[in-house]
Write a protein that holds these residues in place. Structure first.
Motif, short mmCIF file in Angstrom:
data_model
loop_
_atom_site.label_atom_id
_atom_site.label_comp_id
_atom_site.label_asym_id
_atom_site.label_seq_id
_atom_site.Cartn_x
_atom_site.Cartn_y
_atom_site.Cartn_z
N LEU A 119 -7.34 1.31 4.43
CA LEU A 119 -6.07 0.98 3.79
C LEU A 119 -4.86 1.41 4.62
O LEU A 119 -3.79 0.81 4.54
CB LEU A 119 -6.02 1.59 2.39
CG LEU A 119 -6.96 0.91 1.38
CD1 LEU A 119 -6.98 1.65 0.06
CD2 LEU A 119 -6.57 -0.55 1.17
N ILE B 244 0.85 -1.19 0.00
CA ILE B 244 0.00 0.00 0.00
C ILE B 244 0.89 1.24 0.00
O ILE B 244 1.85 1.33 0.77
CB ILE B 244 -0.91 0.04 1.25
CG1 ILE B 244 -1.72 -1.26 1.38
CG2 ILE B 244 -1.81 1.27 1.21
CD1 ILE B 244 -2.76 -1.46 0.33
N LYS C 254 -1.80 -0.95 5.65
CA LYS C 254 -0.40 -0.54 5.51
C LYS C 254 0.34 -0.71 6.84
O LYS C 254 1.48 -1.18 6.88
CB LYS C 254 -0.33 0.92 5.06
CG LYS C 254 1.06 1.40 4.68
CD LYS C 254 1.00 2.80 4.11
CE LYS C 254 2.35 3.22 3.55
NZ LYS C 254 3.42 3.24 4.56
N ASP D 9 -3.18 0.45 -4.22
CA ASP D 9 -3.50 -0.81 -3.56
C ASP D 9 -2.92 -1.94 -4.42
O ASP D 9 -3.54 -2.40 -5.38
CB ASP D 9 -5.02 -0.96 -3.42
CG ASP D 9 -5.43 -2.25 -2.70
OD1 ASP D 9 -4.54 -3.08 -2.44
OD2 ASP D 9 -6.62 -2.41 -2.42
#
Length: 550
Positions: free
Chosen positions: A237, A13, A241, A219
């Protein structure tokens, strides 16, 4: 929010603002000039500066990405010495009285077109290298500063495409991710991004220049980029990460631990390297040894045949530094997708099926003996394995061993010290699999080269991106060949490893262990993730899926 898909180079990510990079537009005039000698000097000066730049990029890439990725810049430096290219450029200046800029553009473009129209996919890809060095020379002629590509703030860099030179010049400390409209998963830029651990998407066809300054998230797991993502998505996200970051930190705790399954089975996990410059990566990632030292890079990085002494110094450094760990050095595997000009190889319609690897060595025995002498001398300094590639018959293996014995006898007569060493064979063709029992009687170990074994078994050119939809790296035929090879090796009391890309395929690790594999040799950065998987396997329990031979 906009969602754009592409092809993911690396699972990961990247979160940040986008910086759109546009290569400078160079206005090249077709006007004629009077001072041709002055233009010839300008061209030569720009070319010499470009060679210096490529050599500097090689050194930078060695540190950032390793020998395999850095090799392209040595090739670029050699291309800038090519007589045909220089003659064509000089002739346009001298006879047609054009500027150095115009001459470079025409001559280099013409050479690139020649490569682009070749049938061999590897040679077609060399067109991109010509365009890269053309840009380097033109930038010097125009006085363009090529060091500033991404600004001074951390960013996700978006571009139509990036040349290898542009990728390596990027400041890694400020680079969060890469997005390109073009490129391929096997391009130099993709390889460099992967080696440097940077999330990247290629073939993002809908990427646009309007993204400059926008918030974005790459992504890599889902092969897409989110432009101006929603807060909920960004939050989700970020957690992913953070999880990746923590997982990498946990992997570091596996250093010094054994590669032992829950039920007590231990296997060796070695590293694949391109040369002595990768030794630090072997140590840094806690490899048990080197399962594949690609000696062809000693040849690819030279402008003429490397001498016995030059090779000895390279092999000794690796063997001595890593002792008592084993270092397995593959003899020269030039040919097919790896070519060097000074070897004057005959152009072949299908080089993957032509004169390559051991076939070159056995047809150029003086060349072969130079390498074998260097290897034998290096054996006195540590734990060496000598591995022969592309063996398809017992006769070939015996001939290799006879030449090796000749070299040993010559060195002993000269008073040179030789240590003990193991002899191995790469199993990378269906023919080698079918006679594995015979080969096992003649050597100490097998290492399965799954890249070529897959190519030759499935009749799919692994350099041809257009065949990707037909390529099944988990094909039952390939897995059965691996099992057959392991069984043949064990029947004759030798160990068997894998040194191809499948060795790092974590989806197959348990399958390989159940087959009885003794060693897996992988890219150094894959060692700790592989160790983690191995330590979580319990072979005493029934497998979720049957292995090919069960």
């Amino acid at each position: 929010m906009q969602v754009v898909t592409g092809k993911s180079v690396l699972n990961g990510i990247a979160i940040g603002k986008i910086k759109v990079y546009k290569a400078p537009k160079l206005e090249i005039s077709e006007s004629l000039i009077e001072d041709t000698e002055g233009e010839l000097k300008r061209f030569d000066s720009a070319r010499e500066r470009a060679i210096e730049q490529q050599n500097a990029l090689y050194e930078k890439a060695l540190i950032d990405a390793g020998e395999d990725s850095a090799e392209v810049f040595s090739v670029h430096a050699m291309m800038l010495e090519d007589d045909d290219l220089l003659d064509a450029t000089n002739e346009i200046i001298r006879s047609q009285r054009h500027t150095a800029e115009y001459a470079v553009k025409v001559a280099f473009d013409n050479q690139a077109k020649v490569f682009a129209e070749m049938e061999d996919p590897y040679m077609r890809e060399r067109a991109a290298d010509i365009y890269d060095i053309e840009q380097a020379v033109l930038s010097n002629l125009f006085g363009i500063n090529t060091d500033v590509l991404q600004g001074t703030e951390p960013c996700i860099l978006a571009a139509r495409d990036l040349t290898p030179s542009e990728t390596v010049r990027l400041d890694k400390s400020l680079l969060l991710g890469i997005i390109t409209k073009e490129g391929s998963l096997n391009s130099h830029t993709a390889i460099l991004a992967r080696s440097m651990g940077i999330p990247a998407l290629v073939q993002c066809r809908d990427a646009c220049e309007d993204w400059d300054g926008m918030d974005a998230i790459i992504d890599g797991y889902n092969s897409c980029v989110y432009i101006e993502p929603t807060e909920d998505l960004a939050k989700s996200l970020r957690k992913r990460k953070d999880k990746d970051t923590k997982q990498r930190a946990l992997l570091q705790e596996l250093k010094g631990k054994s590669n032992t399954t829950i039920d007590g089975r231990t296997i060796q996990v070695y590293a694949n390297i391109g040369g002595p410059s990768d030794i630090g990566l072997v140590q840094q990632n806690d490899a048990g040894g080197v399962g594949l030292f690609r000696s062809e890079f000693v040849y690819l990085n030279a402008r003429d045949y490397p001498t016995e002494e030059e090779q000895f110094n390279a092999y000794r450094l690796a063997v001595e530094t890593l002792a008592p760990k084993q270092v397995i050095i593959r003899t020269c595997d030039i040919g097919a997708d790896k070519q060097v000009e000074y070897m004057n190889m005959v152009k072949e319609e299908n080089p993957a099926l032509g004169v390559r690897a051991i076939r070159i060595c056995l047809s150029r025995k003086d060349f072969f003996k130079t390498q074998l002498r260097a290897l034998l001398r290096a054996s006195a300094y540590g734990n060496l394995g000598i591995m022969f590639p592309m063996i398809i018959s017992r006769r070939e293996l015996r001939e290799c061993k006879e030449i090796l014995a000749e070299c040993a006898e010559e060195l002993q007569k000269q008073g040179m010290k030789i240590g003990s060493y193991a002899i191995g064979v790469m199993i990378e063709t269906p023919a080698a699999v079918m006679i594995a029992d015979e080969l096992a009687e003649e050597c100490d170990f097998f290492s399965i080269g799954t890249n070529d074994l897959t190519q030759y078994t499935l009749a799919i050119d692994r350099q041809n991106a257009g065949l990707d939809p037909f390529l099944d790296t988990h094909h039952p035929a390939v897995l059965r060949e691996i099992k057959m090879t392991i069984d043949a090796g064990h029947r004759h009391g030798i160990w068997v490893g894998i040194c191809g890309e499948l060795g790092a395929d974590l989806a197959l690790t348990e399958t390989f262990l159940r087959m009885g594999i003794d060693e897996l040799s992988v890219n150094p950065v894959s060692i700790l993730p592989l160790r983690k998987i191995i330590r979580g396997i319990d072979l005493s329990k029934a497998p979720a899926e049957r292995t090919p031979e069960e």
